[in-house]
Design an enzyme around this catalytic site. Structure first.
Site, PDB file in Angstrom:
ATOM      1  N   GLU A 111     -16.975  54.454  21.002  1.00  0.00           N
ATOM      2  CA  GLU A 111     -15.959  54.403  22.059  1.00  0.00           C
ATOM      3  C   GLU A 111     -16.137  53.229  23.007  1.00  0.00           C
ATOM      4  OE1 GLU A 111     -15.833  58.210  24.057  1.00  0.00           O
ATOM      5  OE2 GLU A 111     -15.003  59.222  22.294  1.00  0.00           O
ATOM      6  N   ASP A 351      -8.073  72.800  31.530  1.00  0.00           N
ATOM      7  CA  ASP A 351      -8.905  71.652  31.154  1.00  0.00           C
ATOM      8  C   ASP A 351      -8.125  70.346  31.314  1.00  0.00           C
ATOM      9  OD1 ASP A 351     -11.022  70.101  30.212  1.00  0.00           O
ATOM     10  OD2 ASP A 351     -10.615  70.519  28.098  1.00  0.00           O
TER      11      ASP A 351
HETATM   12 CA    CA Z   1     -13.121  69.122  29.677  1.00  0.00          CA
END
Ligand code: CA
Length: 735
Positions: A111, A351
Site C-alpha cells: 500500500e 464502521d
Molecule cells: Ca474500522
C-alpha cells in the site's frame, strides 16, 4: 532480532562503495559498524554517485520548485497527489514502457507511496520492511526489516500492510505493524533511534505513514475492531522524545482527563446507567491513515476512525455523538491542541471512519476563493470544509448511500434513515464497512479542478450480535458474523461471486457532482495520481495499470500487470527523464472481507513488486504464470452436525475476519479450503501452539480450547468438501 541485524549487515556489504563517497553518513553506532568496515569487499563494483540530500519543511512547502522529487506522502503538505511534470502527457503516453522493476519477494498487500529525494527512492512493503533504491536504475541500496513478530498479524484487521515512510533531515522514519516508530539513517538504513508508541498489552497496530511537521514526527495507530482507544502522538524527530499526545476518545470518567479537549468529548458519551463501560471496550477513534498540513495556518489535519465496537447501543447506550469518532481534527502540530473538529458520522454505528485521504485546495465557491479541506470518507458523502474554521461548505453523496438521506448544511449533521436501524433486525446498508471509498488515496488536479476518487458500491448486511460479548484481543465489532453467514446461506447468495462495483470517479467539488466515471472489473482498486500532463494513473484489482485523460476519463494507455494493485502511483524525474512508479501486490482490508473472482491473484498469485515506467523503452512487464489451483480433495470429514454448527459459530467469531466469510478466503491470506491432509493433521499445533506464528498465524490459545479447534476443523472441512464436490461435478460436466 538476530535475523534482522544479520539481514541488515548483509545488505550493508553491498553499499560500501557508496558509503565511502558519502560525507553526510557518519555512523553514530560504532559498535554496530565495526564488523562491517572490517569486511570491505574489494570486488564491489557499484558506481552510484547518489547524494543523500536533506529534506526539511521549507523544501516540502516549496515542493513545486523541485517537481522531480516526491518529498512527502501526498507529494506536498496539501496531499493533492498532483505532479507538475509534463514529459509524460496525453500525446506521449503511448510510448510509456517498463523502465525497471524491483521484486520485494513478498505475497501480502502493498500500500505504500514511494518517496523520492534526488534520485533515491524509499518504499515500504509487507511487514513494515523498508527498501532504499536507486530511482533511476532500481539498484537496491539497502533494506531494513524491523522484524515484526509474525503473531502480531492477528491484531491487524486489514493485512500486514504499510503505507510508507517519511523523510526529514537525512533520516527515514517508518512505523512498524507492532507499534514502533523507527528512525533510520537515510544513506545506510542503520537504526538511529527506535521507540515503542503503544502499550503492548492492548492490540494496537500501525499501518500508516508518519508525517514530519516542524520537526515533529506524527503517528497514529489502528485497532478499533480489537478494543483500543485511539490516539495520535508527536515525537521529536532528532531524539524520539514524546512531544504531545492527543487521545481521540475519553477514557475512564473517574480519572482526570489527559487534555482539555476530552472534557468536551466526555459529555458526548454515556453508559445510560447500564453496565457497559466504553473505556473498557476501548472506544476506538483510531487515527490510522490520513493527515494533511497547512503551513500558513500551522494546522495539522488528522482523520479519526470508527467506534470500538461499531455498535453505538453497546458503546454508548445513553446516546451521544461520541466525540471524536469519525472526525476531522485540526490540531496545532507544535502543541497538539485542537483548533476545531468536524464529525462526519456522529454516533457512528457502521464502521464509517473519517480516516480517509484529505486534500487541501483553493476553490472558487460562489464567487469567493475559499481555502478548503476535502474528504470522501467511508460514509459516502463528499465534504468540503473551510480549513481555517471547520465551517461545512458542502456535503454530497459521491456514491450510492442508503444509511442517510443527506447532510443538513445548517447543522452539519447527516439525516439518518431510521428504517435501516439494525438494532432490532439485520439491515442491508450502503455503504458497508468497506466504505464507498476507503484509504486508497484520491488525487486533485488544480488544472481540471477535479478530485479523482476510487469508489466502490458494496452493500453490507449489518447483523447485531446479541448479547455483545467483549473478548480482549479478539474481533469485537458488535456484529454477529456467524448469523450473517447463516442469512447469506438462507438467501442462497453465492459467496464466490461478488455483487459490488468498483470505479474511478472524477468529482467536481464546486459543482458538487461527478463529471466522469471509469468502471473497473474489480471492486477494490488502487490509489490515484494526477499530473499536469492531463493524465490520471490508477491500478486495478484485476492487475491492470491505467492512464486516463484527466479532463474526460478516456483511457489512453493500459498495461497488463497480472498482479492486483491497491497502492497509489507517483511520478518523479531523474536526469531529465520522467518516471511513473507503482507498487503491485493485492491485499489490505479487502483481502478477506470480500471475494471477487476477477482479482488477479486467483490466477496469477500475488508477487509483490515495484513497477517503474518511462517513455521510449521497449521493455514490457514480465507476467506471472497462470497458476490457478484446484481445491485438493480434503481429508475425510469426521465431525458430526453439532460440531460443524458449533465450529461455524466459533470460526466466524475468531477466524473469519482473515480467512473469509463461509471459509471463502483469498490468496494473500490462506484460503482454508485448499489445505491438504498434512495441514489438517496439525490443526491444534497451528491454532493453539502457534507453529505458523512467524508467517502471521498466531496462537489462539488465549481464546480457544482444543474442542473449539476440532469444531472449527469440522466446519472448515464441511465447507471444503462442499466446494470440492462442486468443482469436481463441474469438471465432469454434470448439470
Ligand atoms: Ca474500522
Amino acid at each position: 532480532m538476530q535475523i534482522n541485524s544479520y539481514h541488515r549487515h548483509r545488505k550493508l556489504l553491498g553499499i560500501l562503495t557508496l558509503l565511502s563517497i558519502l560525507t553526510a553518513c557518519e555512523h553514530r553506532d560504532e559498535q554496530k559498524n565495526q564488523p562491517i568496515s572490517e569486511q570491505l569487499p574489494i570486488s564491489q563494483t557499484k558506481t552510484s554517485t547518489l547524494t543523500f540530500s536533506k529534506v526539511d519543511g521549507k523544501r516540502v512547502e516549496n515542493a513545486d520548485q523541485e517537481p522531480q522529487n516526491w518529498l512527502a506522502h501526498g507529494r506536498t503538505y496539501s496531499e493533492q497527489r498532483f505532479s507538475p511534470l509534463t514529459q509524460i502527457n496525453t500525446k506521449t503516453i503511448d510510448k510509456l514502457g517498463l523502465a525497471w522493476l524491483y521484486n520485494t519477494k513478498t505475497v501480502r498487500g502493498m500500500e505504500a507511496t514511494p518517496i523520492v529525494v534526488d534520485g533515491v527512492m524509499y518504499i515500504t512493503g509487507s511487514w513494515s520492511k523498508v527498501y532504499a533504491l536507486n530511482a533511476k536504475t532500481g539498484e537496491e541500496l539497502w533494506t531494513y526489516d524491523p522484524a515484526v513478530p509474525g503473531e502480531w498479524a492477528r491484531y491487524a484487521c486489514c493485512d500486514v500492510v504499510n503505507r510508507g515512510v517519511a523523510v526529514w533531515q537525512g533520516r527515514v522514519y517508518v512505523a512498524s505493524l507492532d507499534g514502533r516508530l523507527i528512525a533510520l539513517d537515510g544513506a545506510t538504513g542503520l537504526v538511529e533511534w527506535e521507540i515503542d508508541t503503544i502499550n503492548k498489552e492492548v492490540p494496537y497496530t500501525i499501518t500508516g505513514a508518519p508525517r514530519v511537521i516542524n520537526g515533529n514526527v506524527i503517528i497514529g495507530n489502528g485497532g478499533a475492531e480489537y478494543g483500543v482507544r485511539g490516539y495520535i502522538t508527536a515525537y521529536d524527530s532528532e531524539t524520539g522524545k514524546q512531544k504531545w499526545r492527543f487521545y481521540t476518545v475519553p477514557g475512564d470518567p473517574q480519572k482526570p482527563v489527559e487534555h482539555p479537549e476530552l472534557s468536551a468529548a466526555m459529555k458526548t458519551w454515556s453508559t445510560g446507567g447500564t453496565e457497559h463501560k466504553w473505556w473498557e471496550l476501548g472506544g476506538g477513534g483510531t487515527a490510522w491513515d490520513s493527515m494533511a498540513y497547512d503551513p500558513k495556518l500551522n494546522l495539522l489535519y488528522v482523520g479519526t476512525g470508527n467506534g470500538s465496537p461499531w455498535t453505538r447501543w453497546v458503546r454508548s447506550p445513553g446516546g451521544g455523538d461520541n466525540l471524536y469518532l469519525s472526525s476531522i481534527l485540526a490540531l496545532n502540530p507544535d502543541t497538539g491542541r485542537l483548533a476545531w473538529h468536524y464529525q462526519t458520522t456522529p454516533g457512528d454505528n457502521w464502521d464509517y471512519t473519517a480516516t480517509q485521504h484529505m486534500i487541501l485546495a483553493s476553490l472558487e465557491i460562489e464567487g469567493k476563493m475559499r481555502e478548503v479541506i476535502m474528504q470522501a470518507p467511508k460514509n459516502g458523502f463528499f465534504y468540503v470544509l473551510d480549513r481555517a474554521t471547520g465551517e461545512l461548505l458542502s456535503a454530497d453523496a459521491y456514491a450510492n448511500v442508503t444509511w442517510a438521506t443527506g447532510v443538513d448544511l445548517k447543522t452539519g449533521r447527516p439525516i439518518e434513515n431510521p428504517t435501516l436501524n439494525y438494532q432490532d433486525q439485520p439491515q442491508a446498508v450502503l455503504p458497508g464497512p468497506g466504505g464507498a471509498h476507503n484509504w486508497y488515496p484520491m488525487a486533485y488536479s488544480p488544472l481540471t479542478r477535479l478530485v479523482y476518487i476510487p469508489v466502490h458500491d458494496l452493500e453490507f448486511l449489518y447483523t447485531r450480535e446479541t448479547p455483545f460479548e467483549f473478548k480482549q484481543g479478539a474481533w469485537n465489532t458488535g456484529n454477529d458474523f456467524s448469523k450473517l453467514a447463516n442469512i447469506v446461506e438462507e438467501l442462497g447468495v453465492d459467496i464466490t461471486k461478488t455483487s459490488g462495483n468498483g470505479m474511478l470517479k472524477a468529482w467536481d467539488p464546486v459543482a458538487r457532482k461527478a463529471v466522469w466515471t471509469k468502471k473497473h472489473l474489480t471492486v477494490t482498486n488502487g490509489g490515484v495520481l494526477a499530473t499536469a500532463g492531463n493524465l490520471v494513473f490508477q491500478g486495478s484489482g484485476d492487475g491492470q495499470f491505467f492512464a486516463l485523460k484527466a479532463d474526460d476519463g478516456e483511457v489512453l494507455w493500459s498495461k497488463t500487470i497480472n498482479t492486483g494493485i491497491i497502492a497509489p502511483p507517483i511520478t518523479y524525474q531523474v536526469d531529465g527523464e520522467q518516471y511513473v512508479a507503482v507498487l503491485a501486490g493485492w491485499g489490505g482490508g479487502g483481502a478477506a472481507s470480500l471475494f471477487d473472482p476477477n482479482l488477479a491473484h486467483h490466477d496469477y498469485g500475488n508477487d509483490g513488486r515495484l513497477l517503474v515506467f518511462k517513455l521510449g523503452t521497449e521493455s514490457d512487464v514480465p507476467l506471472p504464470e497462470k497458476r490457478h489451483p484446484e481445491i485438493p480433495q480434503p481429508p475425510a470429514l469426521e465431525g458430526n452436525e453439532q460440531q460443524i454448527a458449533a465450529g461455524k459459530k466459533t470460526y466466524h467469531r475468531n477466524c473469519g475476519v482473515c480467512h473469509g466469510l463461509l471459509v471463502v478466503g483469498s490468496y494473500s491470506i490462506k484460503d482454508l479450503r485448499y489445505s491438504d491432509k498434512s495441514i489438517h493433521d496439525i490443526y491444534p499445533n497451528i491454532v493453539l501452539d502457534g507453529i505458523f506464528a512467524a508467517k502471521g498465524m498466531a496462537s489462539f490459545a488465549d481464546l480457544l480450547e482444543r474442542e473449539d479447534v476440532e469444531n472449527i476443523q469440522a466446519y472448515v472441512l464441511s465447507e471444503a468438501w462442499k466446494h470440492y464436490n462442486k468443482q469436481e461435478s463441474i469438471k465432469s460436466g454434470a448439470p
